[in-house]
Design an enzyme around this catalytic site. Structure first.
Site, PDB file in Angstrom:
ATOM      1  N   ASN A   7      23.756  27.569  15.871  1.00  0.00           N
ATOM      2  CA  ASN A   7      25.050  26.907  15.767  1.00  0.00           C
ATOM      3  C   ASN A   7      26.154  27.935  16.052  1.00  0.00           C
ATOM      4  O   ASN A   7      26.231  28.967  15.379  1.00  0.00           O
ATOM      5  CB  ASN A   7      25.182  26.327  14.347  1.00  0.00           C
ATOM      6  CG  ASN A   7      26.461  25.553  14.163  1.00  0.00           C
ATOM      7  OD1 ASN A   7      27.528  26.034  14.533  1.00  0.00           O
ATOM      8  ND2 ASN A   7      26.382  24.382  13.579  1.00  0.00           N
ATOM      9  N   HIS A  10      30.930  29.136  14.371  1.00  0.00           N
ATOM     10  CA  HIS A  10      31.674  30.241  13.741  1.00  0.00           C
ATOM     11  C   HIS A  10      32.250  31.216  14.762  1.00  0.00           C
ATOM     12  O   HIS A  10      33.212  31.917  14.459  1.00  0.00           O
ATOM     13  CB  HIS A  10      30.801  30.948  12.710  1.00  0.00           C
ATOM     14  CG  HIS A  10      30.516  30.046  11.554  1.00  0.00           C
ATOM     15  ND1 HIS A  10      31.492  29.692  10.652  1.00  0.00           N
ATOM     16  CD2 HIS A  10      29.401  29.376  11.204  1.00  0.00           C
ATOM     17  CE1 HIS A  10      30.974  28.847   9.774  1.00  0.00           C
ATOM     18  NE2 HIS A  10      29.710  28.634  10.088  1.00  0.00           N
ATOM     19  N   HIS A  43      29.507  21.573  16.539  1.00  0.00           N
ATOM     20  CA  HIS A  43      30.050  20.423  15.819  1.00  0.00           C
ATOM     21  C   HIS A  43      31.479  20.198  16.291  1.00  0.00           C
ATOM     22  O   HIS A  43      32.349  21.040  16.055  1.00  0.00           O
ATOM     23  CB  HIS A  43      30.010  20.740  14.306  1.00  0.00           C
ATOM     24  CG  HIS A  43      30.466  19.636  13.425  1.00  0.00           C
ATOM     25  ND1 HIS A  43      30.375  19.704  12.046  1.00  0.00           N
ATOM     26  CD2 HIS A  43      31.017  18.431  13.688  1.00  0.00           C
ATOM     27  CE1 HIS A  43      30.845  18.594  11.510  1.00  0.00           C
ATOM     28  NE2 HIS A  43      31.256  17.803  12.490  1.00  0.00           N
ATOM     29  N   ARG A  45      34.484  18.698  15.479  1.00  0.00           N
ATOM     30  CA  ARG A  45      35.096  18.065  14.303  1.00  0.00           C
ATOM     31  C   ARG A  45      36.385  17.357  14.700  1.00  0.00           C
ATOM     32  O   ARG A  45      37.066  17.739  15.647  1.00  0.00           O
ATOM     33  CB  ARG A  45      35.421  19.120  13.233  1.00  0.00           C
ATOM     34  CG  ARG A  45      34.205  19.738  12.584  1.00  0.00           C
ATOM     35  CD  ARG A  45      34.622  20.655  11.449  1.00  0.00           C
ATOM     36  NE  ARG A  45      35.086  19.893  10.313  1.00  0.00           N
ATOM     37  CZ  ARG A  45      34.398  19.729   9.184  1.00  0.00           C
ATOM     38  NH1 ARG A  45      33.227  20.315   9.013  1.00  0.00           N
ATOM     39  NH2 ARG A  45      34.899  19.014   8.197  1.00  0.00           N
ATOM     40  N   ARG A  49      38.802  22.242  14.280  1.00  0.00           N
ATOM     41  CA  ARG A  49      39.070  23.548  13.667  1.00  0.00           C
ATOM     42  C   ARG A  49      38.314  24.682  14.353  1.00  0.00           C
ATOM     43  O   ARG A  49      38.692  25.832  14.233  1.00  0.00           O
ATOM     44  CB  ARG A  49      38.746  23.536  12.164  1.00  0.00           C
ATOM     45  CG  ARG A  49      37.288  23.383  11.862  1.00  0.00           C
ATOM     46  CD  ARG A  49      36.999  23.545  10.385  1.00  0.00           C
ATOM     47  NE  ARG A  49      37.515  22.430   9.588  1.00  0.00           N
ATOM     48  CZ  ARG A  49      37.080  22.175   8.350  1.00  0.00           C
ATOM     49  NH1 ARG A  49      36.173  22.944   7.797  1.00  0.00           N
ATOM     50  NH2 ARG A  49      37.557  21.148   7.682  1.00  0.00           N
ATOM     51  N   GLU A  70      26.711  17.963  16.996  1.00  0.00           N
ATOM     52  CA  GLU A  70      26.907  17.338  15.687  1.00  0.00           C
ATOM     53  C   GLU A  70      28.199  16.539  15.732  1.00  0.00           C
ATOM     54  O   GLU A  70      29.217  17.027  16.237  1.00  0.00           O
ATOM     55  CB  GLU A  70      27.030  18.405  14.600  1.00  0.00           C
ATOM     56  CG  GLU A  70      25.781  19.224  14.410  1.00  0.00           C
ATOM     57  CD  GLU A  70      25.974  20.324  13.378  1.00  0.00           C
ATOM     58  OE1 GLU A  70      27.061  20.412  12.769  1.00  0.00           O
ATOM     59  OE2 GLU A  70      25.040  21.105  13.206  1.00  0.00           O
ATOM     60  N   THR A 101      30.110  21.316   6.163  1.00  0.00           N
ATOM     61  CA  THR A 101      29.538  19.998   5.872  1.00  0.00           C
ATOM     62  C   THR A 101      28.900  20.004   4.483  1.00  0.00           C
ATOM     63  O   THR A 101      27.943  20.728   4.240  1.00  0.00           O
ATOM     64  CB  THR A 101      28.475  19.647   6.933  1.00  0.00           C
ATOM     65  OG1 THR A 101      29.009  19.945   8.219  1.00  0.00           O
ATOM     66  CG2 THR A 101      28.099  18.184   6.855  1.00  0.00           C
ATOM     67  N   GLU A 151      17.641  15.435  10.063  1.00  0.00           N
ATOM     68  CA  GLU A 151      17.777  16.873   9.800  1.00  0.00           C
ATOM     69  C   GLU A 151      17.981  16.998   8.303  1.00  0.00           C
ATOM     70  O   GLU A 151      18.959  16.460   7.748  1.00  0.00           O
ATOM     71  CB  GLU A 151      18.956  17.486  10.562  1.00  0.00           C
ATOM     72  CG  GLU A 151      19.091  18.982  10.226  1.00  0.00           C
ATOM     73  CD  GLU A 151      20.145  19.718  11.054  1.00  0.00           C
ATOM     74  OE1 GLU A 151      20.401  19.313  12.204  1.00  0.00           O
ATOM     75  OE2 GLU A 151      20.683  20.703  10.519  1.00  0.00           O
ATOM     76  N   HIS A 190      21.259  24.374   7.349  1.00  0.00           N
ATOM     77  CA  HIS A 190      22.455  24.601   6.528  1.00  0.00           C
ATOM     78  C   HIS A 190      22.183  25.654   5.448  1.00  0.00           C
ATOM     79  O   HIS A 190      21.322  25.458   4.595  1.00  0.00           O
ATOM     80  CB  HIS A 190      22.996  23.338   5.858  1.00  0.00           C
ATOM     81  CG  HIS A 190      24.486  23.448   5.620  1.00  0.00           C
ATOM     82  ND1 HIS A 190      25.031  24.210   4.618  1.00  0.00           N
ATOM     83  CD2 HIS A 190      25.537  22.928   6.304  1.00  0.00           C
ATOM     84  CE1 HIS A 190      26.346  24.136   4.682  1.00  0.00           C
ATOM     85  NE2 HIS A 190      26.675  23.372   5.702  1.00  0.00           N
TER      86      HIS A 190
HETATM   87  N1  PXP Z   1      23.045  21.722  10.454  1.00  0.00           N
HETATM   88  C1  PXP Z   1      24.146  20.977  10.280  1.00  0.00           C
HETATM   89  C2  PXP Z   1      24.035  19.493  10.422  1.00  0.00           C
HETATM   90  C3  PXP Z   1      25.395  21.572   9.987  1.00  0.00           C
HETATM   91  O1  PXP Z   1      26.485  20.808   9.815  1.00  0.00           O
HETATM   92  C4  PXP Z   1      25.461  22.985   9.920  1.00  0.00           C
HETATM   93  C5  PXP Z   1      26.789  23.649   9.658  1.00  0.00           C
HETATM   94  O2  PXP Z   1      27.667  23.396  10.671  1.00  0.00           O
HETATM   95  C6  PXP Z   1      24.290  23.721  10.135  1.00  0.00           C
HETATM   96  C7  PXP Z   1      23.081  23.063  10.377  1.00  0.00           C
HETATM   97  C8  PXP Z   1      24.290  25.211  10.132  1.00  0.00           C
HETATM   98  O3  PXP Z   1      24.640  25.707   8.872  1.00  0.00           O
HETATM   99  P1  PXP Z   1      24.892  27.257   8.686  1.00  0.00           P
HETATM  100  O4  PXP Z   1      26.091  27.619   9.499  1.00  0.00           O
HETATM  101  O5  PXP Z   1      25.111  27.385   7.218  1.00  0.00           O
HETATM  102  O6  PXP Z   1      23.667  27.973   9.155  1.00  0.00           O
END
Ligand code: PXP
Length: 242
Positions: A7, A10, A43, A45, A49, A70, A101, A151, A190
């Site tokens: 992901n 960040h 994602h 959003r 952001r 996402e 999330t 998921e 997550h």
């Molecule tokens: N899966 C989903 C559906 C999420 O919303 C997120 C966070 O955006 C992640 C996985 C990844 O989470 P993390 O950044 O904590 O690894």
């Protein structure tokens, strides 16, 4: 062994801190692929952001692995997703005030909106996954929704301490087994990091892990290649990287 999807939200968050052009999340995603990422997750959003609309277009044009988008059930975001060309759509809950999330989608409570959105996403050819907590009633509801995947939200496992850790792992395992009995395929993510990913990666039946924050954080210290490579080694069953 699950596939590792990274992901990149960040990286975009850091760029948006100055509303500028660096760091470029697309270039970062391409480098993550070279380092071994098997898919890229982002994602889009409602509040934009981190990921911007143009990022999704550029990712689709440039990455060579799977694009997992996402999205919430917001109509504007659903419309944009339909033309995104994403390979996977992961439906998530979204709350403007949340930092990330929080909690999974309430598949029962959202049954009406899901019944409108899922056929539209299926019609454009992607696979659909519902981001849910490892609760049996949510798994059962997902099985009747038309989505092919769930998921599992690993946030409670990731935040657990002491004896709660094996209890949360059991919940993930039981939800995975139930989902598969009901014909669903299972991803997870997550809050997973270099210390806690191992037991989740070993759960039988999990196909894909979506991990962002810990990999981007580690990459700041040791670069993308080591950050991705170390996580891949852990997902493959190595231990002791911290
Ligand atoms: N899966 C989903 C559906 C999420 O919303 C997120 C966070 O955006 C992640 C996985 C990844 O989470 P993390 O950044 O904590 O690894």
């Amino acid at each position: 062994m699950p596939r590792l999807h990274i992901n990149i939200d960040h990286v975009a968050t850091l760029r948006q801190a100055r509303r500028g052009f660096e760091p470029d999340p697309i270039a970062w995603a391409l480098e993550a692929e070279r380092a071994g990422a098997q898919g890229i997750t982002c994602h889009l959003r409602k509040d934009r952001r981190h990921i911007q609309d143009a990022d999704v277009v550029a990712l689709r044009a440039q990455i060579t692995t799977l694009l997992n988008l996402e999205l919430s059930l917001d109509p504007e975001i659903v419309e944009l997703s339909l033309t995104s060309g994403a390979d996977e759509f992961c439906l998530v809950p979204e709350n403007r005030k949340e930092v990330t999330t929080e909690g999974g989608l309430d598949v029962l409570g959202e049954a009406g909106r899901l019944a409108l959105v899922i056929p539209k996403l299926l019609a454009v050819g992607g696979v659909i996954s519902l981001f849910i907590d490892p609760e049996p009633e949510q798994v059962r509801a997902a099985a009747g929704s038309g989505a092919q995947f769930i998921e599992l939200h690993t946030g409670s496992y990731s935040n657990a301490e002491g004896l709660d850790i094996p209890r949360e792992l059991r919940r993930l395992s039981e939800a995975t087994n139930l989902a598969r009995e009901l014909g669903l395929r299972v991803n997870a993510g997550h809050g997973l990091n270099y210390l806690n990913v191992g037991p989740v990666a070993l759960l039988d039946g999990i196909e894909e892990l979506n991990i962002g924050h810990s990999i981007v954080s580690r990459a700041i210290f040791c670069g993308i290649h080591d950050a991705v490579g170390d996580m891949k080694a852990l997902v493959a069953g190595a231990d002791g990287i911290a």
